[in-house]
Write a protein that holds these residues in place. Sequence first.
Motif, PDB file in Angstrom:
ATOM      1  N   ALA A  98       2.101   8.270   3.016  1.00 40.13           N
ATOM      2  CA  ALA A  98       1.986   6.930   2.439  1.00 40.13           C
ATOM      3  C   ALA A  98       2.441   5.936   3.278  1.00 40.13           C
ATOM      4  O   ALA A  98       2.072   4.660   2.821  1.00 40.13           O
ATOM      5  CB  ALA A  98       3.044   7.138   1.202  1.00 40.13           C
ATOM      6  N   GLY A  99       3.213   5.870   4.384  1.00 41.86           N
ATOM      7  CA  GLY A  99       3.430   4.935   5.327  1.00 41.86           C
ATOM      8  C   GLY A  99       4.881   4.423   4.651  1.00 41.86           C
ATOM      9  O   GLY A  99       5.260   3.334   5.071  1.00 41.86           O
ATOM     10  N   LEU A 100       5.764   5.265   4.267  1.00 43.23           N
ATOM     11  CA  LEU A 100       7.266   4.727   3.811  1.00 43.23           C
ATOM     12  C   LEU A 100       8.021   4.823   5.035  1.00 43.23           C
ATOM     13  O   LEU A 100       7.899   5.681   6.051  1.00 43.23           O
ATOM     14  CB  LEU A 100       7.787   5.764   2.947  1.00 43.23           C
ATOM     15  CG  LEU A 100       6.782   5.943   1.697  1.00 43.23           C
ATOM     16  CD1 LEU A 100       7.581   7.081   0.641  1.00 43.23           C
ATOM     17  CD2 LEU A 100       6.880   4.768   0.608  1.00 43.23           C
ATOM     18  N   THR A 106       2.368   6.175  -3.068  1.00 38.80           N
ATOM     19  CA  THR A 106       3.490   6.889  -3.401  1.00 38.80           C
ATOM     20  C   THR A 106       3.073   7.220  -4.917  1.00 38.80           C
ATOM     21  O   THR A 106       3.357   8.368  -5.694  1.00 38.80           O
ATOM     22  CB  THR A 106       4.668   6.069  -3.163  1.00 38.80           C
ATOM     23  OG1 THR A 106       5.102   5.974  -1.863  1.00 38.80           O
ATOM     24  CG2 THR A 106       5.983   7.010  -3.834  1.00 38.80           C
ATOM     25  N   ALA A 107       2.765   6.082  -5.499  1.00 38.57           N
ATOM     26  CA  ALA A 107       2.401   6.102  -6.891  1.00 38.57           C
ATOM     27  C   ALA A 107       1.018   7.169  -7.312  1.00 38.57           C
ATOM     28  O   ALA A 107       1.268   7.928  -8.127  1.00 38.57           O
ATOM     29  CB  ALA A 107       2.045   4.909  -7.442  1.00 38.57           C
ATOM     30  N   GLU A 150       0.920  -1.123   0.145  1.00 39.48           N
ATOM     31  CA  GLU A 150      -0.026  -0.215   0.123  1.00 39.48           C
ATOM     32  C   GLU A 150       0.961   1.219  -0.075  1.00 39.48           C
ATOM     33  O   GLU A 150       0.606   2.140  -0.808  1.00 39.48           O
ATOM     34  CB  GLU A 150      -0.739   0.167   1.105  1.00 39.48           C
ATOM     35  CG  GLU A 150      -1.872   1.099   1.215  1.00 39.48           C
ATOM     36  CD  GLU A 150      -2.737   1.071   2.320  1.00 39.48           C
ATOM     37  OE1 GLU A 150      -3.596   2.010   2.422  1.00 39.48           O
ATOM     38  OE2 GLU A 150      -3.109   0.229   3.035  1.00 39.48           O
ATOM     39  N   ALA A 151       1.911   1.180   0.638  1.00 31.93           N
ATOM     40  CA  ALA A 151       2.794   2.232   0.779  1.00 31.93           C
ATOM     41  C   ALA A 151       3.319   2.837  -0.685  1.00 31.93           C
ATOM     42  O   ALA A 151       3.609   4.088  -0.888  1.00 31.93           O
ATOM     43  CB  ALA A 151       3.905   2.250   1.722  1.00 31.93           C
TER      44      ALA A 151
END
Length: 359
Positions: free
Chosen positions: A154-156, A81-82, A76-77
């Motif tokens: 994004a959760g990166l 980002t995409a 999902e991250a």
Amino acid sequence: MAAVTAGLPHAEALRQGVTTTLDAFLEHKARAAVSLGMSPEVAQSLGGFLAAGGKRLRPLICATGWQAGGGRAIPEAVIRTAASLEMFHAFCLIHDDIMDDSDSRRGAPTLHRRLTGLQGSSQRPAAAERTGASCAILIGDVALAWSDELLHTAGLTPRQLGAVLPLVHEMRSEVMYGQYLDVTTAGRPTTDVEQARRIIRYKTAKYTVERPLQIGACLAGASLAVREALSAYALPVGEAFQLRDDLLGVFGAPEVTGKPSLDDLRGGKHTVLVALALQRADAGQRRVLDALLGMDGLGEAGADRIREVLTATGARAEVENMIAALRARALRVLESAPLAPYATAGLRRLTEVATARAR
């Protein structure tokens, strides 16, 4: 949201994942606006623009970079980002349409035209146009800000975010420098093919292909050798993509491309196609180009005369040759690139998607 499987055969799943992410984000923004006593119209207008079509090419290329960097299933991250790249693309398109004074995109009115129409009879036409353009500029600005928010939420991991931020910053600067070159040369096309290619490199090749690929690869922890190979592959593909776009912008069918076939000619865009024609034109052909390129009221009859010159001088055929040569150059890079076979296969398919298209 569940992860989706990487690879172009699953492109539709990725597009749906990105679309779902954008829809949820904008719904949240609309609700937040209402809770603050503000109109949800900004988020809704941006959502309508994003929903009107688009290939989601940059998110797809980002996911392909993730795959090339060693990733498989797309978490999902990476999808978020995409999605941030698609939001940034919306910002670019909204502002580009205003600068080009374009009436339609993706077969529908451009955002500034639609917002002008919403003014109804409450304003005089000139005032309504100013209001529509001003509102579209602001919505484009919001898309730029929200693309940053999507990336940062994004959760990166800290390592991933630290790796991609310099690439994102460079991408944003590059596309704006490229757009600046495009604007400052419009209406004054010359025989300078290299200047036209420089505009392509910064306005399109880097922002459409190279940076999204690098961002995806960096998220996967790709080695320097992989990143360098991806850049060597991406730049010719990105240039070929824009050369194809230039041909479609003049010779394409609007009902297929979703864009008018007169805008570039009316704007006197300094493209490789036009530069080559100016180089090769005889005296009579040069008079046609000098008289008609950049004419505000250019109609189909005048455009057809320009198209005849672009074809007769061999400029159209030469651009096709350049596309083929750039495609071959990119594919040669893949022959020796340090990539897994499944990643190479995905990039080969991406090459065809980017360079052999009708819209």
